[in-house]
Scaffold this active site. Structure first.
Site, short mmCIF file in Angstrom:
data_model
loop_
_atom_site.label_atom_id
_atom_site.label_comp_id
_atom_site.label_asym_id
_atom_site.label_seq_id
_atom_site.Cartn_x
_atom_site.Cartn_y
_atom_site.Cartn_z
N LYS A 42 0.82 -1.19 0.00
CA LYS A 42 0.00 0.00 0.00
C LYS A 42 0.87 1.25 0.00
CE LYS A 42 -3.21 -2.25 3.19
NZ LYS A 42 -3.76 -2.18 4.57
N GLY A 43 2.13 1.09 0.37
CA GLY A 43 2.98 2.23 0.68
C GLY A 43 3.25 3.19 -0.46
N GLU A 98 7.88 2.27 -6.31
CA GLU A 98 8.13 1.76 -4.95
C GLU A 98 8.33 2.93 -3.98
OE1 GLU A 98 8.17 -0.78 -3.10
OE2 GLU A 98 8.92 -2.59 -4.09
N ASP A 102 14.93 -1.23 0.81
CA ASP A 102 15.73 -1.47 2.00
C ASP A 102 16.74 -2.57 1.65
OD1 ASP A 102 16.47 -1.43 4.66
OD2 ASP A 102 14.79 -2.60 5.37
N LYS A 130 17.48 3.06 0.96
CA LYS A 130 18.40 2.82 2.08
C LYS A 130 19.53 1.93 1.57
CE LYS A 130 14.98 2.38 5.73
NZ LYS A 130 14.53 1.44 6.78
N PHE A 151 14.23 3.54 10.45
CA PHE A 151 12.86 3.20 10.06
C PHE A 151 12.05 4.48 9.93
CE2 PHE A 151 8.55 1.62 10.33
CZ PHE A 151 8.63 0.48 9.54
N VAL A 152 11.45 4.67 8.77
CA VAL A 152 10.72 5.91 8.50
C VAL A 152 9.24 5.65 8.22
CG1 VAL A 152 12.73 7.19 7.65
CG2 VAL A 152 11.38 5.81 6.05
N ASP A 158 4.01 3.18 6.56
CA ASP A 158 3.30 3.00 7.83
C ASP A 158 4.16 2.35 8.90
OD1 ASP A 158 3.38 0.32 6.70
OD2 ASP A 158 1.93 -0.20 8.25
P1 5GP Z 1 13.05 -4.66 1.35
O1 5GP Z 1 13.89 -4.93 2.57
O2 5GP Z 1 12.56 -5.91 0.76
O3 5GP Z 1 13.77 -3.76 0.36
O4 5GP Z 1 11.81 -3.84 1.84
C1 5GP Z 1 10.69 -4.52 2.26
C2 5GP Z 1 9.57 -3.61 2.60
O5 5GP Z 1 9.78 -3.22 3.95
C3 5GP Z 1 9.39 -2.30 1.86
O6 5GP Z 1 8.69 -2.41 0.66
C4 5GP Z 1 8.59 -1.53 2.87
O7 5GP Z 1 7.24 -1.90 2.78
C5 5GP Z 1 9.17 -2.02 4.16
N1 5GP Z 1 10.16 -1.08 4.69
C6 5GP Z 1 11.50 -1.10 4.57
N2 5GP Z 1 12.06 -0.06 5.22
C7 5GP Z 1 11.03 0.63 5.75
C8 5GP Z 1 10.95 1.82 6.53
O8 5GP Z 1 11.93 2.49 6.89
N3 5GP Z 1 9.70 2.22 6.89
C9 5GP Z 1 8.56 1.54 6.55
N4 5GP Z 1 7.40 2.01 6.96
N5 5GP Z 1 8.61 0.41 5.81
C10 5GP Z 1 9.83 -0.02 5.42
#
Ligand code: 5GP
Length: 174
Positions: A42-43, A98, A102, A130, A151-152, A158
């Site tokens: 949803k982000g 996206e 992360d 990140k 974490f943001v 959210d």
């Molecule tokens: P990935 O680690 O696979 O790149 O990220 C996985 C998912 O974790 C992202 O799509 C996002 O939904 C969530 N995520 C990663 N970092 C953050 C953050 O700092 N804040 C929030 N709210 N979600 C995050």
């Protein structure tokens, strides 16, 4: 956990979104069929919506959703597709949108998934990156901001389904 300091202001986001939209519009100018914007639920909804308002090329929308099982502020890397494409993307130009990258595991899973449907092209537009946490390389054609490993929340992002409506990006604090 509580809402902490503002990391990226609403003004800075809106300015960058307009710049990214100008880049996308320039790169896809003259395409035969509408560009398919593919926000990841949803982000990415806030970002994709604002971005689309500044695009000068015709667009279609489709959405995908994934869950990456994990607790609280850590993603586990186990990605599951919750909602698949509804449009036939074969032969079409697709721009995946996206909110944040992360580790890169979620995006790389989705990228591979969409690629299997044989789009004419597939690129990624991401608002927040990140880099420090990257495990899998992800090709970012359009990138909003590099941010530190914190974490943001806000602007679609959210914590426990809260804060998505904020117009700025904030750090979440214990
Ligand atoms: P990935 O680690 O696979 O790149 O990220 C996985 C998912 O974790 C992202 O799509 C996002 O939904 C969530 N995520 C990663 N970092 C953050 C953050 O700092 N804040 C929030 N709210 N979600 C995050």
């Amino acid at each position: 956990m509580k809402l902490g300091r503002e990391l990226v202001s609403a003004d800075a986001i809106q300015r960058r979104v307009q710049e990214l939209a100008a880049d996308v519009s320039r790169d896809y100018a003259g395409i035969d069929r509408p560009l398919i914007l593919l926000p990841v639920l949803k982000g990415s909804v806030c970002f994709a919506t604002d971005l689309s308002r500044h695009l000068t090329v015709p667009v279609n929308f489709d959405y995908v959703a994934v869950s990456s099982y994990g607790t609280g502020t850590e993603s586990s890397g186990h990605v599951q597709l919750l909602k698949d494409l509804t449009m036939d993307v074969a032969g079409r130009d697709v721009l995946m949108v996206e909110d944040i990258i992360d580790t890169g595991l979620t995006t790389s899973f989705l990228f591979d998934h969409v690629q299997r449907h044989r789009p004419a092209s597939l690129k990624l537009c991401v608002l927040l990156n990140k880099q420090e946490r990257r495990i899998t390389p992800v090709p970012m054609a359009y990138k909003g901001f590099d941010i530190p490993n914190q974490f943001v929340v806000g602007y679609g992002l959210d914590f426990d389904e809260l804060y998505r409506n904020l117009s700025a990006v904030h750090v979440l604090e214990p």
